[in-house]
Design a protein around this motif. Structure first.
Motif, short mmCIF file in Angstrom:
data_model
loop_
_atom_site.label_atom_id
_atom_site.label_comp_id
_atom_site.label_asym_id
_atom_site.label_seq_id
_atom_site.Cartn_x
_atom_site.Cartn_y
_atom_site.Cartn_z
N PRO A 163 7.94 10.42 39.84
CA PRO A 163 7.89 11.54 38.89
C PRO A 163 8.80 12.70 39.28
O PRO A 163 9.20 13.49 38.43
N MET A 164 9.15 12.80 40.59
CA MET A 164 10.01 13.90 41.03
C MET A 164 11.41 13.84 40.43
O MET A 164 12.10 14.85 40.32
N GLN A 165 11.83 12.64 40.05
CA GLN A 165 13.17 12.49 39.49
C GLN A 165 13.25 12.89 38.02
O GLN A 165 14.33 12.93 37.44
N TYR A 166 12.12 13.20 37.41
CA TYR A 166 12.08 13.54 36.00
C TYR A 166 11.62 14.98 35.77
O TYR A 166 11.00 15.29 34.76
N CYS B 84 15.08 15.31 56.06
CA CYS B 84 16.19 15.05 55.15
C CYS B 84 15.68 14.96 53.72
O CYS B 84 14.47 15.03 53.46
N SER B 85 16.62 14.80 52.80
CA SER B 85 16.28 14.73 51.39
C SER B 85 15.62 13.39 51.05
O SER B 85 15.95 12.36 51.63
N MET B 86 14.70 13.45 50.10
CA MET B 86 14.04 12.22 49.68
C MET B 86 14.97 11.30 48.90
O MET B 86 14.68 10.12 48.73
N LYS B 87 16.10 11.83 48.42
CA LYS B 87 17.05 11.02 47.67
C LYS B 87 18.05 10.31 48.58
O LYS B 87 18.94 9.62 48.08
N LEU B 88 17.94 10.51 49.88
CA LEU B 88 18.84 9.85 50.82
C LEU B 88 18.58 8.34 50.81
O LEU B 88 17.43 7.90 50.84
N LYS B 89 19.64 7.57 50.81
CA LYS B 89 19.50 6.11 50.80
C LYS B 89 19.44 5.58 52.22
O LYS B 89 19.90 6.21 53.17
N VAL B 90 18.87 4.38 52.34
CA VAL B 90 18.74 3.74 53.65
C VAL B 90 20.11 3.47 54.25
O VAL B 90 20.31 3.57 55.47
N GLU B 91 21.08 3.17 53.40
CA GLU B 91 22.43 2.90 53.88
C GLU B 91 23.00 4.11 54.63
O GLU B 91 23.60 3.97 55.69
N HIS B 92 22.79 5.31 54.10
CA HIS B 92 23.30 6.52 54.75
C HIS B 92 22.54 6.81 56.03
O HIS B 92 23.11 7.30 57.02
N ARG C 182 27.54 34.46 52.64
CA ARG C 182 27.40 33.11 53.18
C ARG C 182 27.28 32.09 52.05
O ARG C 182 26.71 32.36 51.01
N THR C 183 27.83 30.91 52.28
CA THR C 183 27.80 29.85 51.29
C THR C 183 26.59 28.96 51.53
O THR C 183 26.26 28.64 52.66
N TRP C 184 25.97 28.56 50.47
CA TRP C 184 24.78 27.71 50.57
C TRP C 184 25.21 26.23 50.51
O TRP C 184 25.56 25.74 49.45
N PHE C 185 25.18 25.56 51.63
CA PHE C 185 25.47 24.12 51.66
C PHE C 185 24.15 23.38 51.71
O PHE C 185 23.71 22.91 52.76
N HIS C 186 23.49 23.31 50.58
CA HIS C 186 22.20 22.62 50.54
C HIS C 186 21.93 22.26 49.09
O HIS C 186 22.61 22.68 48.17
N THR C 187 20.93 21.43 48.90
CA THR C 187 20.48 21.06 47.56
C THR C 187 19.03 21.46 47.41
O THR C 187 18.34 21.79 48.38
N ASN C 188 18.57 21.42 46.19
CA ASN C 188 17.17 21.75 45.90
C ASN C 188 16.29 20.52 45.91
O ASN C 188 15.18 20.56 45.37
N ASP C 189 16.77 19.41 46.50
CA ASP C 189 15.96 18.20 46.55
C ASP C 189 14.75 18.41 47.45
O ASP C 189 14.76 19.22 48.38
N LEU C 190 13.72 17.63 47.17
CA LEU C 190 12.53 17.66 48.02
C LEU C 190 12.84 17.03 49.37
O LEU C 190 13.56 16.05 49.47
#
Length: 352
Positions: free
Chosen positions: A190-193, A291-299, A258-266
């Motif tokens: 549901p977080m992706q929607y 780390c972000s929940m959208k990170l893939k196992v490959e990374h 300062r620049t924000w190098f981040h995302t709003n991902d959970l």
């Protein structure tokens, strides 16, 4: 009387003047001087019985008539005009307006402005702003979970209902339905929607002045009371010490360029360990990461190889189940880890 070229204009002007004062008559009802012959002689001392129609006007203005009717209430003394006809030099008080005794009385009135066509007329409509009480908009700007004004507005893409971001994320950790209409958002992710609604938040900030300032102050106080610095992404737990540059509560968001190098991902916490503690499989320098929940196992496997300096291919397992490279950590947390408490433990090993 000598007839001149001014004769037609002379007779026309006589109809517009007063017999006594010589001023132009009002547009109201004219009063014939012969009707007041006796009163005119008594009040003004003028005998009109010998008047000539080509020299003397035959009407009275309203002011002179009122003086005759009520002589005791005289407003001002009226001096009768001595009327003369045309002479050899054509010097006439009636025809030559400039030579009249009271030139201001004979002033030519200004011509009225020409009528404009309807197409040329511009109509200016003044719109009145409608006043509305703030409580009439509460159903659109109040979060139904915390019953407060929405902060960090986040909208569900399935039903377009908006909530505070922190309230909605906390709700979706245990349920997959919308808090307001109970519609199913997604069975597993549901977080992706859900998405950030910046336009709605801008409207709320204008309708409720000081809302964002008070929210920033509460966040700063929260971290300051716990001895923590205000992070850029809201996930830092580094304590404040007198020797650090962040000894004072940081502003949220920072305004120092300062620049924000981040995302709003959970974010989610991980514990990464080797399958067996052997010398052939080096351990991670820091096994706990976030780390972000959208990170893939490959990374994640590439990150582990870089930190452990393993040249061979590696694979990750969770609950003794090998993870595919194209799977996100969110799917692993939902399907394999079964949403158990953090940190989620992953094991790595050389691929056979």
């Amino acid at each position: 009387m000598k007839m001149t070229t001014h004769q037609p204009e002379h007779y026309n002007n006589l109809q517009k003047l007063c017999r006594i004062c010589g001023e132009r008559r009002n547009k109201g009802r004219p009063y014939h001087s012969q009707t007041f012959e006796t009163q005119i002689k008594e009040v003004f001392g003028v005998d009109i019985s010998d008047d000539r129609t080509d020299v003397h006007p035959k009407y009275l203005c309203f002011n002179c008539q009122s003086q005759i009717s009520e002589p005791s209430n005289k407003v001002k003394e009226i001096i009768p005009v001595e009327w003369k006809g045309h002479d050899d030099d054509d010097d006439c008080l009636v025809c030559d307006i400039k030579a009249v005794v009271r030139p201001e009385s004979f002033a030519v009135p200004e011509k009225p402005a020409p009528k404009r066509r309807k197409s040329e007329i511009k109509i200016t409509v003044v719109k009145k702003e409608a006043a509305m009480k703030l409580k009439e908009l509460n159903e659109h700007i109040v979060c139904s979970i915390c019953s407060g004004y929405i902060v960090d507005a986040t909208t569900v893409t399935e039903c377009l209902h908006s909530f505070c971001k922190s309230c909605l994320v906390k709700h979706l950790q245990t349920r997959q339905t919308c808090p307001q209409c109970k519609i199913l958002i997604h069975e597993t992710a549901p977080m992706q929607y859900i998405g950030t609604d910046t336009k709605l938040q801008d409207v709320i900030n204008k309708l409720v002045p000081g809302l964002m300032e008070s929210e920033i102050k509460r966040r700063n106080d929260f971290y300051a009371n716990r001895g923590l610095s205000v992070p850029l992404n809201g996930n830092s737990s580094r304590p404040i010490t007198p020797n650090t540059q962040d000894s004072e509560p940081a502003k949220f968001p920072p305004d120092d360029g300062r620049t924000w190098f981040h995302t709003n991902d959970l974010k989610m916490s991980l514990c990464i360990e080797p399958v067996k503690k052997e010398l052939s499989i080096p351990q991670m320098p820091m096994k706990f990461i976030r780390c972000s929940m959208k990170l893939k196992v490959e990374h994640l496997t590439k990150y582990i190889k870089q930190k452990t300096l393993i040249s061979d291919e590696i694979e990750l397992t969770c609950n003794k189940k090998t993870l595919a490279n194209d799977v996100t950590l969110e799917n692993v947390w939902l399907e394999t880890w079964k949403r158990k408490e953090a940190p989620m433990t992953l094991f790595y090993n050389k691929k056979k």
